[in-house]
Design a protein around this motif. Sequence first.
Motif, mmCIF file in Angstrom:
data_model
loop_
_atom_site.group_PDB
_atom_site.id
_atom_site.type_symbol
_atom_site.label_atom_id
_atom_site.label_comp_id
_atom_site.label_asym_id
_atom_site.label_seq_id
_atom_site.Cartn_x
_atom_site.Cartn_y
_atom_site.Cartn_z
ATOM 1 N N GLN A 78 0.823 -1.211 0.000
ATOM 2 C CA GLN A 78 0.000 0.000 0.000
ATOM 3 C C GLN A 78 0.859 1.263 0.000
ATOM 4 O O GLN A 78 1.895 1.316 0.639
ATOM 5 N N GLY A 79 0.378 2.251 -0.768
ATOM 6 C CA GLY A 79 1.070 3.532 -0.837
ATOM 7 C C GLY A 79 2.269 3.525 -1.764
ATOM 8 O O GLY A 79 2.985 4.519 -1.874
ATOM 9 N N GLN A 80 2.505 2.410 -2.450
ATOM 10 C CA GLN A 80 3.701 2.321 -3.294
ATOM 11 C C GLN A 80 3.396 2.345 -4.786
ATOM 12 O O GLN A 80 4.311 2.262 -5.604
ATOM 13 N N SER A 81 2.115 2.432 -5.149
ATOM 14 C CA SER A 81 1.720 2.445 -6.570
ATOM 15 C C SER A 81 2.286 1.233 -7.331
ATOM 16 O O SER A 81 2.755 1.361 -8.459
ATOM 17 N N LYS A 82 2.242 0.081 -6.695
ATOM 18 C CA LYS A 82 2.772 -1.140 -7.315
ATOM 19 C C LYS A 82 1.745 -2.261 -7.239
ATOM 20 O O LYS A 82 1.072 -2.394 -6.214
ATOM 21 N N ILE A 83 1.704 -3.084 -8.273
ATOM 22 C CA ILE A 83 0.863 -4.281 -8.201
ATOM 23 C C ILE A 83 1.724 -5.505 -7.882
ATOM 24 O O ILE A 83 1.283 -6.461 -7.253
ATOM 25 N N THR A 84 3.002 -5.463 -8.341
ATOM 26 C CA THR A 84 4.034 -6.383 -7.856
ATOM 27 C C THR A 84 5.219 -5.490 -7.480
ATOM 28 O O THR A 84 5.167 -4.276 -7.693
ATOM 29 N N ASN A 85 6.272 -6.081 -7.001
ATOM 30 C CA ASN A 85 7.423 -5.265 -6.599
ATOM 31 C C ASN A 85 8.015 -4.498 -7.777
ATOM 32 O O ASN A 85 8.623 -3.446 -7.596
ATOM 33 N N THR A 86 7.830 -5.021 -8.997
ATOM 34 C CA THR A 86 8.466 -4.396 -10.166
ATOM 35 C C THR A 86 7.483 -3.750 -11.136
ATOM 36 O O THR A 86 7.911 -3.087 -12.076
ATOM 37 N N LEU A 87 6.182 -3.969 -10.955
ATOM 38 C CA LEU A 87 5.216 -3.520 -11.960
ATOM 39 C C LEU A 87 4.132 -2.624 -11.378
ATOM 40 O O LEU A 87 3.708 -2.792 -10.232
ATOM 41 N N TYR A 88 3.691 -1.719 -12.229
ATOM 42 C CA TYR A 88 2.581 -0.823 -11.946
ATOM 43 C C TYR A 88 1.406 -1.231 -12.820
ATOM 44 O O TYR A 88 1.603 -1.616 -13.982
ATOM 45 N N ALA A 89 0.182 -1.160 -12.290
ATOM 46 C CA ALA A 89 -1.010 -1.374 -13.111
ATOM 47 C C ALA A 89 -2.103 -0.417 -12.677
ATOM 48 O O ALA A 89 -2.164 -0.007 -11.506
ATOM 49 N N GLY A 90 -2.950 -0.033 -13.614
ATOM 50 C CA GLY A 90 -4.058 0.870 -13.291
ATOM 51 C C GLY A 90 -5.130 0.744 -14.345
ATOM 52 O O GLY A 90 -4.906 0.187 -15.426
ATOM 53 N N LEU A 91 -6.329 1.257 -14.016
ATOM 54 C CA LEU A 91 -7.420 1.300 -14.994
ATOM 55 C C LEU A 91 -7.607 2.747 -15.410
ATOM 56 O O LEU A 91 -7.874 3.613 -14.563
ATOM 57 N N GLN A 92 -7.461 3.004 -16.687
ATOM 58 C CA GLN A 92 -7.539 4.369 -17.218
ATOM 59 C C GLN A 92 -8.882 4.561 -17.914
ATOM 60 O O GLN A 92 -9.316 3.724 -18.698
ATOM 61 N N LEU A 93 -9.525 5.709 -17.612
ATOM 62 C CA LEU A 93 -10.837 6.036 -18.194
ATOM 63 C C LEU A 93 -10.694 7.231 -19.121
ATOM 64 O O LEU A 93 -10.091 8.249 -18.749
ATOM 65 N N ILE A 94 -11.262 7.110 -20.315
ATOM 66 C CA ILE A 94 -11.325 8.257 -21.208
ATOM 67 C C ILE A 94 -12.730 8.349 -21.782
ATOM 68 O O ILE A 94 -13.244 7.391 -22.347
ATOM 69 N N LEU A 95 -13.359 9.491 -21.527
ATOM 70 C CA LEU A 95 -14.768 9.684 -21.898
ATOM 71 C C LEU A 95 -14.868 10.249 -23.310
ATOM 72 O O LEU A 95 -13.910 10.845 -23.822
ATOM 73 N N GLY A 147 -7.218 9.646 -27.053
ATOM 74 C CA GLY A 147 -8.439 10.429 -27.277
ATOM 75 C C GLY A 147 -9.600 9.507 -27.538
ATOM 76 O O GLY A 147 -9.423 8.338 -27.901
ATOM 77 N N ASN A 148 -10.792 10.052 -27.313
ATOM 78 C CA ASN A 148 -11.982 9.231 -27.509
ATOM 79 C C ASN A 148 -12.967 9.980 -28.395
ATOM 80 O O ASN A 148 -13.630 10.911 -27.952
ATOM 81 N N GLU A 149 -13.044 9.594 -29.649
ATOM 82 C CA GLU A 149 -13.981 10.209 -30.586
ATOM 83 C C GLU A 149 -15.205 9.320 -30.778
ATOM 84 O O GLU A 149 -15.989 9.527 -31.694
ATOM 85 N N SER A 150 -15.351 8.302 -29.924
ATOM 86 C CA SER A 150 -16.526 7.431 -29.999
ATOM 87 C C SER A 150 -17.613 8.013 -29.083
ATOM 88 O O SER A 150 -17.438 9.076 -28.482
ATOM 89 N N ASP A 151 -18.733 7.319 -28.949
ATOM 90 C CA ASP A 151 -19.804 7.848 -28.096
ATOM 91 C C ASP A 151 -19.967 7.034 -26.821
ATOM 92 O O ASP A 151 -20.993 7.060 -26.177
ATOM 93 N N GLU A 152 -18.928 6.286 -26.445
ATOM 94 C CA GLU A 152 -18.992 5.543 -25.181
ATOM 95 C C GLU A 152 -17.656 5.650 -24.449
ATOM 96 O O GLU A 152 -16.628 5.903 -25.062
ATOM 97 N N PRO A 153 -17.703 5.504 -23.112
ATOM 98 C CA PRO A 153 -16.446 5.561 -22.362
ATOM 99 C C PRO A 153 -15.531 4.418 -22.767
ATOM 100 O O PRO A 153 -16.008 3.367 -23.203
ATOM 101 N N MET A 154 -14.221 4.640 -22.642
ATOM 102 C CA MET A 154 -13.297 3.521 -22.809
ATOM 103 C C MET A 154 -12.458 3.372 -21.557
ATOM 104 O O MET A 154 -12.031 4.358 -20.953
ATOM 105 N N VAL A 155 -12.266 2.116 -21.167
ATOM 106 C CA VAL A 155 -11.426 1.787 -20.013
ATOM 107 C C VAL A 155 -10.400 0.772 -20.467
ATOM 108 O O VAL A 155 -10.741 -0.192 -21.163
ATOM 109 N N TRP A 156 -9.149 1.028 -20.108
ATOM 110 C CA TRP A 156 -8.143 0.013 -20.384
ATOM 111 C C TRP A 156 -7.239 -0.190 -19.180
ATOM 112 O O TRP A 156 -7.154 0.653 -18.287
ATOM 113 N N LEU A 157 -6.616 -1.352 -19.160
ATOM 114 C CA LEU A 157 -5.627 -1.673 -18.135
ATOM 115 C C LEU A 157 -4.291 -1.125 -18.598
ATOM 116 O O LEU A 157 -3.833 -1.456 -19.698
#
Length: 344
Positions: A78-95, A147-157
């Motif tokens: 916690q607080g280290q922005s890590k999913i493993t000791n060497t890797l970062y992961a996140g879910l990114q939202l673009i509307l 960028g998102n030029e579609s009409d729905e949100p996009m989420v990626w890992l």
Amino acid sequence: MTQTDPSRQEYYDRIAPSNLTPLWEVMSGLVTPEPRVQAKAAVWHYDDIRDFVMESGGLITAKEAVRRVLILENPNLQGQSKITNTLYAGLQLILPGEVAPAHRHTQTALRFIVEGHGAYTAVEGEKTIMQPGDFVTTPSWAWHDHGNESDEPMVWLDGLDIPIISFFDAGFAEDLDEDSQELSRPTGDSLARFGAGLLPVGYENTTPASPVFNYPYERTREALEQMRQAREWDPCHGLKMRYVNPVTGDYAMPTMATFMQLLPDGMHTAPYRSTDGMVYSVVEGTGRTVAGGQEMTWGPRDTFVIPSWCQHHHEADGDAVLFSFSDRPIQEKVGIWRQDRGNH
Ligand code: GTQ
């Protein structure tokens, strides 16, 4: 804790101002018989967290946030922005209508599309339109904007080697003056040029990153479907393929390996562990992974992590398709990567 001998302690105190410290007091924690892994196995069920991801869209714009991402943090880091000791992961939202402004950094990034259709990432002068299951790379120091030029949100890992780059103290980043970079090549150019079993005559790769930067799910899925006809499963992995740089045959990115895996017909895999901690994103199917004695259920769009050297196996309910990434390329380059396949 055993009490340190007073004469030894007096000696340690005297050498400390000279920035010296005795190895023998810390040796057993530094050089261990096998990995001592802090990260734990964990799962993020998409249904449980999707509302939180969407809510962030009302709190801050992609432009203001630069990257509007909820970091998937390992519960033991916690607080280290890590999913493993060497890797970062996140879910990114673009509307719809948003842009995530152009920048570049020495960290390598991968995107694995989880939800939405038709948003884009531009990398080094070329745009790619993204669909669920696509694997998109952003090589080190490559300009990129989303960028998102579609009409729905996009989420990626997002998967990045942030902890590795900070370990080396080798992080650099800069912003472009404009939000969106200028395009110099038509959409689909690099996949046509490098991803069709062909290479431009005389082409020489100048970087370790693959010149293909979108590996569309449609093609990957088709390949797995074709291969399943041969019915040759690996007992630990089912049918597991790695994404490659077509110029070198090496992994698509120098720091992170990426894989797509089919577990056919409710397969239960044999126990397995390896020294690369693995982050999984479920594309199709449901099932369970038992890791370090802990059972994690999963279904489409869920993310789960298996830390280094953690014994695990998968149980699919029917067909299941799993994307994963790890730090395996670096470990292989250094010659330290190990696996334990039990007796398989
Ligand atoms: O899209 O460039 O999740 O720079 C973290 C840092 C995404 C990105 C992240 C980044 C990006």
